[in-house]
Design a protein around this motif. Structure first.
Motif, PDB file in Angstrom:
ATOM      1  N   VAL A 138       0.857  -1.205   0.000  1.00 31.57           N
ATOM      2  CA  VAL A 138       0.000   0.000   0.000  1.00 31.57           C
ATOM      3  C   VAL A 138       0.883   1.242   0.000  1.00 31.57           C
ATOM      4  CG1 VAL A 138      -1.646   1.344   1.369  1.00 31.57           C
ATOM      5  CG2 VAL A 138      -1.997  -1.105   1.081  1.00 31.57           C
ATOM      6  N   GLU A 139       1.890   1.226   0.866  1.00 35.04           N
ATOM      7  CA  GLU A 139       2.817   2.356   0.992  1.00 35.04           C
ATOM      8  C   GLU A 139       3.505   2.648  -0.357  1.00 35.04           C
ATOM      9  OE1 GLU A 139       5.174   4.679   4.057  1.00 35.04           O
ATOM     10  OE2 GLU A 139       3.464   3.386   4.323  1.00 35.04           O
ATOM     11  N   GLN A 140       3.856   1.605  -1.064  1.00 41.72           N
ATOM     12  CA  GLN A 140       4.551   1.755  -2.357  1.00 41.72           C
ATOM     13  C   GLN A 140       3.578   1.980  -3.517  1.00 41.72           C
ATOM     14  OE1 GLN A 140       6.846  -1.883  -2.595  1.00 41.72           O
ATOM     15  NE2 GLN A 140       7.761  -1.476  -0.614  1.00 41.72           N
ATOM     16  N   ARG A 141       2.317   2.108  -3.221  1.00 45.54           N
ATOM     17  CA  ARG A 141       1.252   2.325  -4.208  1.00 45.54           C
ATOM     18  C   ARG A 141       1.131   1.198  -5.231  1.00 45.54           C
ATOM     19  NH1 ARG A 141      -0.345   7.720  -3.562  1.00 45.54           N
ATOM     20  NH2 ARG A 141       1.223   8.978  -2.502  1.00 45.54           N
ATOM     21  N   LYS A 142       1.539   0.003  -4.828  1.00 42.43           N
ATOM     22  CA  LYS A 142       1.361  -1.156  -5.709  1.00 42.43           C
ATOM     23  C   LYS A 142       0.024  -1.828  -5.414  1.00 42.43           C
ATOM     24  CE  LYS A 142       6.211  -2.287  -6.217  1.00 42.43           C
ATOM     25  NZ  LYS A 142       7.314  -3.079  -5.668  1.00 42.43           N
ATOM     26  N   LEU A 143      -0.574  -1.425  -4.311  1.00 44.11           N
ATOM     27  CA  LEU A 143      -1.818  -2.069  -3.870  1.00 44.11           C
ATOM     28  C   LEU A 143      -2.787  -1.026  -3.340  1.00 44.11           C
ATOM     29  CD1 LEU A 143      -3.443  -4.660  -2.982  1.00 44.11           C
ATOM     30  CD2 LEU A 143      -2.281  -4.449  -0.781  1.00 44.11           C
ATOM     31  N   LYS A 144      -4.060  -1.193  -3.731  1.00 46.85           N
ATOM     32  CA  LYS A 144      -5.150  -0.414  -3.164  1.00 46.85           C
ATOM     33  C   LYS A 144      -6.090  -1.401  -2.460  1.00 46.85           C
ATOM     34  CE  LYS A 144      -7.491   3.526  -5.360  1.00 46.85           C
ATOM     35  NZ  LYS A 144      -6.804   4.631  -4.832  1.00 46.85           N
ATOM     36  N   VAL A 145      -6.598  -0.994  -1.299  1.00 45.80           N
ATOM     37  CA  VAL A 145      -7.598  -1.826  -0.617  1.00 45.80           C
ATOM     38  C   VAL A 145      -8.864  -0.996  -0.497  1.00 45.80           C
ATOM     39  CG1 VAL A 145      -8.108  -3.257   1.390  1.00 45.80           C
ATOM     40  CG2 VAL A 145      -5.725  -2.916   0.718  1.00 45.80           C
ATOM     41  N   VAL A 146      -9.967  -1.523  -1.014  1.00 41.37           N
ATOM     42  CA  VAL A 146     -11.215  -0.759  -1.029  1.00 41.37           C
ATOM     43  C   VAL A 146     -12.345  -1.601  -0.453  1.00 41.37           C
ATOM     44  CG1 VAL A 146     -10.520   0.625  -3.036  1.00 41.37           C
ATOM     45  CG2 VAL A 146     -11.800  -1.507  -3.370  1.00 41.37           C
ATOM     46  N   GLY A 147     -13.456  -0.942  -0.159  1.00 36.44           N
ATOM     47  CA  GLY A 147     -14.604  -1.649   0.396  1.00 36.44           C
ATOM     48  C   GLY A 147     -15.850  -1.422  -0.439  1.00 36.44           C
ATOM     49  N   GLY A 148     -16.685  -2.454  -0.537  1.00 37.38           N
ATOM     50  CA  GLY A 148     -17.941  -2.324  -1.272  1.00 37.38           C
ATOM     51  C   GLY A 148     -19.026  -3.149  -0.603  1.00 37.38           C
ATOM     52  N   ILE A 149     -20.262  -2.812  -0.927  1.00 39.90           N
ATOM     53  CA  ILE A 149     -21.398  -3.596  -0.426  1.00 39.90           C
ATOM     54  C   ILE A 149     -22.251  -4.036  -1.609  1.00 39.90           C
ATOM     55  CG2 ILE A 149     -23.505  -3.564   0.977  1.00 39.90           C
ATOM     56  CD1 ILE A 149     -22.078  -1.763   2.926  1.00 39.90           C
ATOM     57  N   TYR A 150     -22.495  -5.336  -1.659  1.00 35.63           N
ATOM     58  CA  TYR A 150     -23.302  -5.915  -2.734  1.00 35.63           C
ATOM     59  C   TYR A 150     -24.774  -5.799  -2.355  1.00 35.63           C
ATOM     60  CZ  TYR A 150     -25.054  -9.532  -5.936  1.00 35.63           C
ATOM     61  OH  TYR A 150     -25.737 -10.216  -6.907  1.00 35.63           O
ATOM     62  N   ARG A 151     -25.536  -5.177  -3.241  1.00 35.55           N
ATOM     63  CA  ARG A 151     -26.974  -5.027  -2.992  1.00 35.55           C
ATOM     64  C   ARG A 151     -27.726  -6.205  -3.605  1.00 35.55           C
ATOM     65  NH1 ARG A 151     -26.494  -2.002   1.225  1.00 35.55           N
ATOM     66  NH2 ARG A 151     -25.632   0.049   0.865  1.00 35.55           N
ATOM     67  N   LEU A 152     -28.400  -6.953  -2.757  1.00 35.70           N
ATOM     68  CA  LEU A 152     -29.032  -8.196  -3.212  1.00 35.70           C
ATOM     69  C   LEU A 152     -30.106  -7.947  -4.277  1.00 35.70           C
ATOM     70  CD1 LEU A 152     -29.526 -10.146   0.149  1.00 35.70           C
ATOM     71  CD2 LEU A 152     -27.890 -10.655  -1.674  1.00 35.70           C
ATOM     72  N   LYS A 153     -30.811  -6.839  -4.150  1.00 33.37           N
ATOM     73  CA  LYS A 153     -31.972  -6.601  -5.011  1.00 33.37           C
ATOM     74  C   LYS A 153     -31.585  -6.478  -6.489  1.00 33.37           C
ATOM     75  CE  LYS A 153     -35.948  -3.584  -5.398  1.00 33.37           C
ATOM     76  NZ  LYS A 153     -36.428  -2.235  -5.111  1.00 33.37           N
ATOM     77  N   ASP A 154     -30.526  -5.712  -6.764  1.00 33.41           N
ATOM     78  CA  ASP A 154     -30.177  -5.501  -8.173  1.00 33.41           C
ATOM     79  C   ASP A 154     -28.750  -5.927  -8.535  1.00 33.41           C
ATOM     80  OD1 ASP A 154     -28.757  -3.524  -6.923  1.00 33.41           O
ATOM     81  OD2 ASP A 154     -29.868  -1.845  -7.801  1.00 33.41           O
ATOM     82  N   GLY A 155     -27.975  -6.413  -7.562  1.00 33.06           N
ATOM     83  CA  GLY A 155     -26.629  -6.900  -7.858  1.00 33.06           C
ATOM     84  C   GLY A 155     -25.575  -5.806  -7.927  1.00 33.06           C
ATOM     85  N   ARG A 156     -25.996  -4.578  -7.637  1.00 31.94           N
ATOM     86  CA  ARG A 156     -25.058  -3.455  -7.712  1.00 31.94           C
ATOM     87  C   ARG A 156     -24.088  -3.488  -6.537  1.00 31.94           C
ATOM     88  NH1 ARG A 156     -25.686   1.797  -5.947  1.00 31.94           N
ATOM     89  NH2 ARG A 156     -27.678   1.151  -5.071  1.00 31.94           N
ATOM     90  N   VAL A 157     -22.808  -3.214  -6.842  1.00 32.44           N
ATOM     91  CA  VAL A 157     -21.820  -3.079  -5.762  1.00 32.44           C
ATOM     92  C   VAL A 157     -21.610  -1.598  -5.501  1.00 32.44           C
ATOM     93  CG1 VAL A 157     -19.409  -3.439  -5.102  1.00 32.44           C
ATOM     94  CG2 VAL A 157     -20.669  -5.268  -6.236  1.00 32.44           C
ATOM     95  N   GLU A 158     -21.932  -1.207  -4.272  1.00 28.22           N
ATOM     96  CA  GLU A 158     -21.815   0.212  -3.888  1.00 28.22           C
ATOM     97  C   GLU A 158     -20.488   0.395  -3.161  1.00 28.22           C
ATOM     98  OE1 GLU A 158     -23.815   2.715  -0.376  1.00 28.22           O
ATOM     99  OE2 GLU A 158     -25.243   1.606  -1.625  1.00 28.22           O
ATOM    100  N   MET A 159     -19.671   1.280  -3.666  1.00 31.35           N
ATOM    101  CA  MET A 159     -18.362   1.535  -3.039  1.00 31.35           C
ATOM    102  C   MET A 159     -18.573   2.344  -1.752  1.00 31.35           C
ATOM    103  SD  MET A 159     -16.199   0.110  -4.943  1.00 31.35           S
ATOM    104  CE  MET A 159     -14.760   0.762  -4.107  1.00 31.35           C
TER     105      MET A 159
END
Ligand SMILES: [Zn+2]
Length: 246
Positions: free
Chosen positions: A223-244
Motif C-alpha cells: 500500500v505504501e509503495q502504491r502497488k496495492l489499493k484496498v477498497v470496500g464495497g457492499i453488494y446489494r441483493l436486489k439488483d446486484g449493484r456493488v456500492e463503493m
C-alpha cells in the motif's frame, strides 16, 4: 525515523517476505507475475497479460464488470480457452474478500473469468490470519494490485452476531468464533441511528479494509509503495449493484 528510511525499511521487509513466500509456495507452481519486483530470472510471462494493470485500472475493470452484470449484459466466458491459458500459472487482477453467502458469487458479480479474481470467502467477510496470508500470496507473488472487501445486504453472520450479543446467548458449534470476529463492528455502531444490521455490515467492511491495509509487513508495504489499493464495497441483493463505501 525519517520518511526515506521508513520507506526503505518497508521495501526491504516486503522483499524478504516475498522471498519467504516464494520458498513456501514454490516459484514454478505460482505462475509468477513479478513485474518490476524481482530479478529477471524469476520473471515469467503472465498467463493473462490483460490482467497486468494499475490498482486504479483494476477497480475500473471491476466496476465495469459489475455494471454489465447488473444490466444483464455479462460476457460469455470461453472456459475451455481460459483453462488452457491458466495451466502454467495465474495473475488475477483483483483480490476479493467476500461473504460465503451463496447469493454473492464474485466472479458473476464482476463478470470476470477464471484466473481474474483471487477470492477468499468466509461468512461475514472478515480478515483473519489465514485470509491475510492468502492475500499476501496474491499481492506479493501474483502481483495482484487491488483488494476489495465485499459485504452484502442482509448478512446472516452479522445478524446472528447482533442477536447473540443482544440476548447474551452462545451459538452452537463453531459459530462463537464467527461471532467473536464480527463483534467489534457490531459494538462500534451499537446505539447509532438507523438500521443496526445495515450499520454493522458497513462498519465491518470499513474495519476490514483498515485491517488489510495495516497488515504488516507485506500488505502495508505494498500500500505504501502504491502497488496495492484496498477498497470496500457492499453488494446489494436486489439488483446486484456493488456500492463503493471506501
Ligand atoms: Zn453474509
Amino acid at each position: 525515523m525519517c520518511e526515506i528510511c521508513r520507506s526503505e525499511k518497508l521495501a526491504n521487509q516486503a522483499h524478504l517476505s516475498r522471498r519467504g513466500l516464494l520458498r513456501f509456495f514454490g516459484a514454478a507452481s505460482a505462475g509468477l507475475a513479478l513485474v518490476g519486483t524481482a530479478g529477471a530470472t524469476e520473471a515469467k510471462k503472465p498467463p493473462k497479460p490483460q490482467n497486468v494493470v494499475s490498482p486504479e485500472a483494476s477497480l475500473e475493470r471491476l466496476m465495469s464488470g459489475n455494471k454489465r452484470y447488473v444490466g444483464g449484459d455479462s460476457r460469455r466466458h470461453d472456459f475451455k480457452r481460459e483453462r488452457e491459458a491458466l495451466v502454467g500459472g495465474q495473475n488475477p487482477y483483483a483480490g476479493i474478500l467476500s461473504c460465503a453467502d451463496s447469493r454473492i458469487a464474485p466472479e458473476y458479480a464482476f463478470d470476470s473469468g477464471r484466473g481474474d479474481l483471487f477470492v477468499c470467502r468466509v461468512a461475514g467477510n472478515f480478515a483473519n490470519d489465514d485470509t491475510i496470508a492468502s492475500m499476501e500470496y496474491a499481492v506479493a507473488i501474483l502481483a495482484t494490485p487491488l483488494i476489495m472487501v465485499l459485504g452484502h445486504d442482509a448478512c446472516g453472520a452479522i445478524d446472528a452476531t447482533i442477536k447473540s450479543l443482544k440476548d447474551n446467548s452462545t451459538l452452537p458449534g463453531h459459530l462463537p468464533s464467527l461471532v467473536a470476529s464480527l463483534t467489534p463492528a457490531v459494538k462500534a455502531v451499537s446505539g447509532s441511528p438507523g438500521d443496526p444490521l445495515g450499520n454493522a455490515i458497513r462498519q465491518n467492511v470499513i474495519d476490514n479494509v483498515a485491517k488489510l491495509k495495516a497488515a504488516t509487513p507485506i500488505l502495508s508495504a505494498a500500500v505504501e509503495q502504491r502497488k496495492l489499493k484496498v477498497v470496500g464495497g457492499i453488494y446489494r441483493l436486489k439488483d446486484g449493484r456493488v456500492e463503493m463505501i471506501s
